[in-house]
Motif scaffolding. Structure first.
Motif, PDB file in Angstrom:
ATOM      1  N   VAL A   1     -10.513   8.556   5.427  1.00 17.22           N
ATOM      2  CA  VAL A   1     -10.311   8.036   3.991  1.00 17.22           C
ATOM      3  C   VAL A   1      -9.877   6.721   4.612  1.00 17.22           C
ATOM      4  CG1 VAL A   1      -8.877   8.352   2.264  1.00 17.22           C
ATOM      5  CG2 VAL A   1      -9.609  10.237   4.042  1.00 17.22           C
ATOM      6  N   THR A   2     -10.333   6.017   2.846  1.00 17.29           N
ATOM      7  CA  THR A   2      -9.720   3.923   3.437  1.00 17.29           C
ATOM      8  C   THR A   2      -8.855   3.922   2.216  1.00 17.29           C
ATOM      9  OG1 THR A   2     -11.565   3.680   4.821  1.00 17.29           O
ATOM     10  CG2 THR A   2     -10.250   2.148   3.299  1.00 17.29           C
ATOM     11  N   ALA A   3      -7.455   3.559   2.127  1.00 16.53           N
ATOM     12  CA  ALA A   3      -6.838   3.049   1.204  1.00 16.53           C
ATOM     13  C   ALA A   3      -7.256   1.456   1.014  1.00 16.53           C
ATOM     14  CB  ALA A   3      -5.372   3.066   0.970  1.00 16.53           C
ATOM     15  N   LEU A   4      -8.024   1.198  -0.060  1.00 19.70           N
ATOM     16  CA  LEU A   4      -8.802   0.400  -0.429  1.00 19.70           C
ATOM     17  C   LEU A   4      -7.667  -0.849  -1.298  1.00 19.70           C
ATOM     18  CD1 LEU A   4     -12.763   0.987  -1.314  1.00 19.70           C
ATOM     19  CD2 LEU A   4     -11.141  -0.092   0.299  1.00 19.70           C
ATOM     20  N   ARG A   5      -7.240  -0.507  -2.018  1.00 25.62           N
ATOM     21  CA  ARG A   5      -6.999  -1.124  -3.376  1.00 25.62           C
ATOM     22  C   ARG A   5      -6.383  -0.182  -4.843  1.00 25.62           C
ATOM     23  NH1 ARG A   5     -11.915  -2.260  -3.759  1.00 25.62           N
ATOM     24  NH2 ARG A   5     -13.190  -1.282  -5.294  1.00 25.62           N
ATOM     25  N   GLY A   6      -5.126  -1.036  -5.957  1.00 26.15           N
ATOM     26  CA  GLY A   6      -4.175  -0.838  -6.819  1.00 26.15           C
ATOM     27  C   GLY A   6      -4.295  -2.110  -7.538  1.00 26.15           C
ATOM     28  N   ARG A   7      -4.113  -1.451  -8.699  1.00 28.04           N
ATOM     29  CA  ARG A   7      -3.724  -2.399  -9.526  1.00 28.04           C
ATOM     30  C   ARG A   7      -2.921  -1.345 -10.708  1.00 28.04           C
ATOM     31  NH1 ARG A   7      -6.909  -1.377 -14.477  1.00 28.04           N
ATOM     32  NH2 ARG A   7      -8.805   0.162 -13.808  1.00 28.04           N
ATOM     33  N   GLY A   8      -2.058  -2.834 -11.484  1.00 27.42           N
ATOM     34  CA  GLY A   8      -1.365  -2.807 -12.748  1.00 27.42           C
ATOM     35  C   GLY A   8      -0.357  -2.511 -12.641  1.00 27.42           C
ATOM     36  N   PHE A   9       0.392  -3.099 -11.022  1.00 26.58           N
ATOM     37  CA  PHE A   9       1.631  -2.572 -11.131  1.00 26.58           C
ATOM     38  C   PHE A   9       2.537  -3.674 -10.913  1.00 26.58           C
ATOM     39  CE2 PHE A   9      -1.163  -0.194  -7.869  1.00 26.58           C
ATOM     40  CZ  PHE A   9      -0.315   1.086  -8.004  1.00 26.58           C
ATOM     41  N   LEU A  10       3.399  -3.833 -11.718  1.00 29.88           N
ATOM     42  CA  LEU A  10       4.457  -4.890 -12.722  1.00 29.88           C
ATOM     43  C   LEU A  10       4.989  -3.822 -13.867  1.00 29.88           C
ATOM     44  CD1 LEU A  10       4.413  -7.742 -13.221  1.00 29.88           C
ATOM     45  CD2 LEU A  10       3.449  -7.472 -15.637  1.00 29.88           C
ATOM     46  N   LYS A  11       6.649  -4.044 -13.625  1.00 31.52           N
ATOM     47  CA  LYS A  11       7.748  -3.750 -14.442  1.00 31.52           C
ATOM     48  C   LYS A  11       7.944  -4.720 -14.889  1.00 31.52           C
ATOM     49  CE  LYS A  11      11.065  -1.522 -12.377  1.00 31.52           C
ATOM     50  NZ  LYS A  11      11.242  -0.574 -11.335  1.00 31.52           N
ATOM     51  N   GLU A  12       8.012  -4.531 -16.141  1.00 28.01           N
ATOM     52  CA  GLU A  12       9.174  -5.584 -16.914  1.00 28.01           C
ATOM     53  C   GLU A  12       8.594  -6.649 -16.551  1.00 28.01           C
ATOM     54  OE1 GLU A  12      12.713  -4.459 -17.202  1.00 28.01           O
ATOM     55  OE2 GLU A  12      12.338  -2.895 -17.722  1.00 28.01           O
ATOM     56  N   ASP A  13       9.074  -7.825 -15.719  1.00 24.36           N
ATOM     57  CA  ASP A  13       9.355  -9.410 -15.572  1.00 24.36           C
ATOM     58  C   ASP A  13       8.802  -9.128 -14.349  1.00 24.36           C
ATOM     59  OD1 ASP A  13       8.511 -10.227 -18.143  1.00 24.36           O
ATOM     60  OD2 ASP A  13      10.421 -11.203 -18.443  1.00 24.36           O
ATOM     61  N   ASP A  14       9.004  -7.985 -13.485  1.00 28.68           N
ATOM     62  CA  ASP A  14       9.135  -7.887 -12.109  1.00 28.68           C
ATOM     63  C   ASP A  14       7.585  -7.336 -11.454  1.00 28.68           C
ATOM     64  OD1 ASP A  14       9.863  -7.625  -9.532  1.00 28.68           O
ATOM     65  OD2 ASP A  14      10.485  -5.910  -9.694  1.00 28.68           O
ATOM     66  N   VAL A  15       7.271  -8.076 -10.448  1.00 27.38           N
ATOM     67  CA  VAL A  15       5.950  -7.736  -9.095  1.00 27.38           C
ATOM     68  C   VAL A  15       6.690  -7.479  -8.556  1.00 27.38           C
ATOM     69  CG1 VAL A  15       3.860  -8.862  -8.655  1.00 27.38           C
ATOM     70  CG2 VAL A  15       4.528  -9.882 -10.236  1.00 27.38           C
ATOM     71  N   LEU A  16       5.502  -6.169  -8.767  1.00 26.82           N
ATOM     72  CA  LEU A  16       6.296  -5.215  -7.463  1.00 26.82           C
ATOM     73  C   LEU A  16       6.088  -4.914  -5.895  1.00 26.82           C
ATOM     74  CD1 LEU A  16       6.157  -1.683  -9.558  1.00 26.82           C
ATOM     75  CD2 LEU A  16       8.180  -3.029  -9.380  1.00 26.82           C
ATOM     76  N   ASP A  17       7.145  -4.387  -5.414  1.00 29.58           N
ATOM     77  CA  ASP A  17       6.541  -5.159  -3.961  1.00 29.58           C
ATOM     78  C   ASP A  17       5.961  -2.678  -3.201  1.00 29.58           C
ATOM     79  OD1 ASP A  17       7.263  -7.023  -3.316  1.00 29.58           O
ATOM     80  OD2 ASP A  17       9.868  -6.592  -2.431  1.00 29.58           O
TER      81      ASP A  17
ATOM     82  N   THR B   1       3.336  -1.288   3.065  1.00 30.38           N
ATOM     83  CA  THR B   1       4.195  -2.773   1.643  1.00 30.38           C
ATOM     84  C   THR B   1       3.375  -3.391   1.680  1.00 30.38           C
ATOM     85  OG1 THR B   1       6.123  -1.505   2.077  1.00 30.38           O
ATOM     86  CG2 THR B   1       6.143  -3.142   0.658  1.00 30.38           C
ATOM     87  N   ILE B   2       2.227  -3.570   0.213  1.00 25.27           N
ATOM     88  CA  ILE B   2       2.171  -5.100   0.504  1.00 25.27           C
ATOM     89  C   ILE B   2       3.776  -5.885  -0.852  1.00 25.27           C
ATOM     90  CG2 ILE B   2       0.506  -6.391  -0.915  1.00 25.27           C
ATOM     91  CD1 ILE B   2      -0.337  -5.066   1.914  1.00 25.27           C
ATOM     92  N   LYS B   3       3.334  -6.863  -0.558  1.00 25.48           N
ATOM     93  CA  LYS B   3       4.632  -7.815  -1.333  1.00 25.48           C
ATOM     94  C   LYS B   3       4.584  -8.396  -2.570  1.00 25.48           C
ATOM     95  CE  LYS B   3       8.008  -7.017   2.156  1.00 25.48           C
ATOM     96  NZ  LYS B   3       9.444  -6.779   1.386  1.00 25.48           N
ATOM     97  N   ASP B   4       4.850  -8.608  -4.410  1.00 18.89           N
ATOM     98  CA  ASP B   4       4.929  -9.369  -4.776  1.00 18.89           C
ATOM     99  C   ASP B   4       3.220  -9.403  -4.956  1.00 18.89           C
ATOM    100  OD1 ASP B   4       7.277  -9.990  -5.036  1.00 18.89           O
ATOM    101  OD2 ASP B   4       7.513 -11.155  -3.211  1.00 18.89           O
ATOM    102  N   ASP B   5       2.874  -7.752  -5.443  1.00 15.50           N
ATOM    103  CA  ASP B   5       1.088  -8.259  -5.675  1.00 15.50           C
ATOM    104  C   ASP B   5       1.090  -7.548  -7.033  1.00 15.50           C
ATOM    105  OD1 ASP B   5      -1.464  -8.539  -5.152  1.00 15.50           O
ATOM    106  OD2 ASP B   5      -1.703  -8.890  -3.781  1.00 15.50           O
ATOM    107  N   THR B   6       0.187  -7.661  -7.623  1.00 14.34           N
ATOM    108  CA  THR B   6       0.450  -6.797  -9.007  1.00 14.34           C
ATOM    109  C   THR B   6      -0.856  -5.647  -8.553  1.00 14.34           C
ATOM    110  OG1 THR B   6      -0.868  -8.499 -10.011  1.00 14.34           O
ATOM    111  CG2 THR B   6       0.735  -7.885 -10.664  1.00 14.34           C
TER     112      THR B   6
ATOM    113  N   THR C   1       0.213   6.216 -16.052  1.00 12.09           N
ATOM    114  CA  THR C   1       1.005   5.233 -15.737  1.00 12.09           C
ATOM    115  C   THR C   1       0.109   3.828 -16.278  1.00 12.09           C
ATOM    116  OG1 THR C   1       0.222   4.799 -13.657  1.00 12.09           O
ATOM    117  CG2 THR C   1       2.405   6.105 -14.351  1.00 12.09           C
ATOM    118  N   LYS C   2      -1.241   3.343 -16.445  1.00 14.07           N
ATOM    119  CA  LYS C   2      -1.737   2.874 -16.730  1.00 14.07           C
ATOM    120  C   LYS C   2      -1.676   1.898 -15.178  1.00 14.07           C
ATOM    121  CE  LYS C   2      -1.647   2.444 -21.724  1.00 14.07           C
ATOM    122  NZ  LYS C   2      -0.622   2.176 -22.345  1.00 14.07           N
ATOM    123  N   SER C   3      -1.011   2.482 -14.054  1.00 11.16           N
ATOM    124  CA  SER C   3      -1.499   2.083 -12.731  1.00 11.16           C
ATOM    125  C   SER C   3      -2.360   2.751 -12.367  1.00 11.16           C
ATOM    126  CB  SER C   3      -0.564   1.961 -12.089  1.00 11.16           C
ATOM    127  OG  SER C   3       0.787   1.791 -12.591  1.00 11.16           O
TER     128      SER C   3
END
Length: 126
Positions: free
Chosen positions: A4-20, A47-52, A115-117
């Motif tokens: 199993v490979t965890a490839l990617r995500g999208r939609g990780f934004l909360k208000e005006d903050d890009v999430l880690d 942990t992937i930092k500051d990336d939507t 959650t739209k993520s």
């Protein structure tokens, strides 16, 4: 046996903050008995930092699985330096469906709604 490979995500934004963001992935197996060394592994990605649209590209091999009955639970977490990490949502991936499609994107849900993520996993037989 599967990889199993965890490839990617999208939609990780909360208000005006890009999430880690990091993932906790656990094989939920229907096997009734395990030796200690056979326990279904739980895996934490980096942990992937500051990336939507984080890209993990991390791989884990699972053994002694039953694709028709087993699934992967993916919990997505926001890492917080000064407070407790926060769960952003979860998704259950059927191993049978994941193997058939090879790539699968799932929308995360929380206690009450979607959650739209999204998280994308890849799965191949070994």
């Amino acid at each position: 046996n599967v990889r199993v490979t965890a490839l990617r995500g999208r939609g990780f934004l909360k208000e005006d903050d890009v999430l880690d963001v990091y993932l906790i992935i656990k094989l939920n197996s229907q096997r009734q008995t395990y030796r200690l060394e056979d326990q279904p592994p739980t895996w934490r990605t980096a942990t992937i930092k500051d990336d939507t649209m984080p890209q993990w590209n991390e791989t884990k091999d699972y053994f002694y699985i039953e694709p028709a009955r087993d699934f992967l639970r993916v919990d997505v977490w926001e890492e917080n330096a000064h407070s407790k990490d926060e769960c952003l949502g979860s998704a259950n991936f059927s191993l049978e469906k994941l193997l058939r499609k090879r790539f699968l994107e799932m929308e995360l849900g929380d206690e009450s709604s979607l959650t739209k993520s999204y998280v994308t996993l890849m799965c191949v037989r070994l």
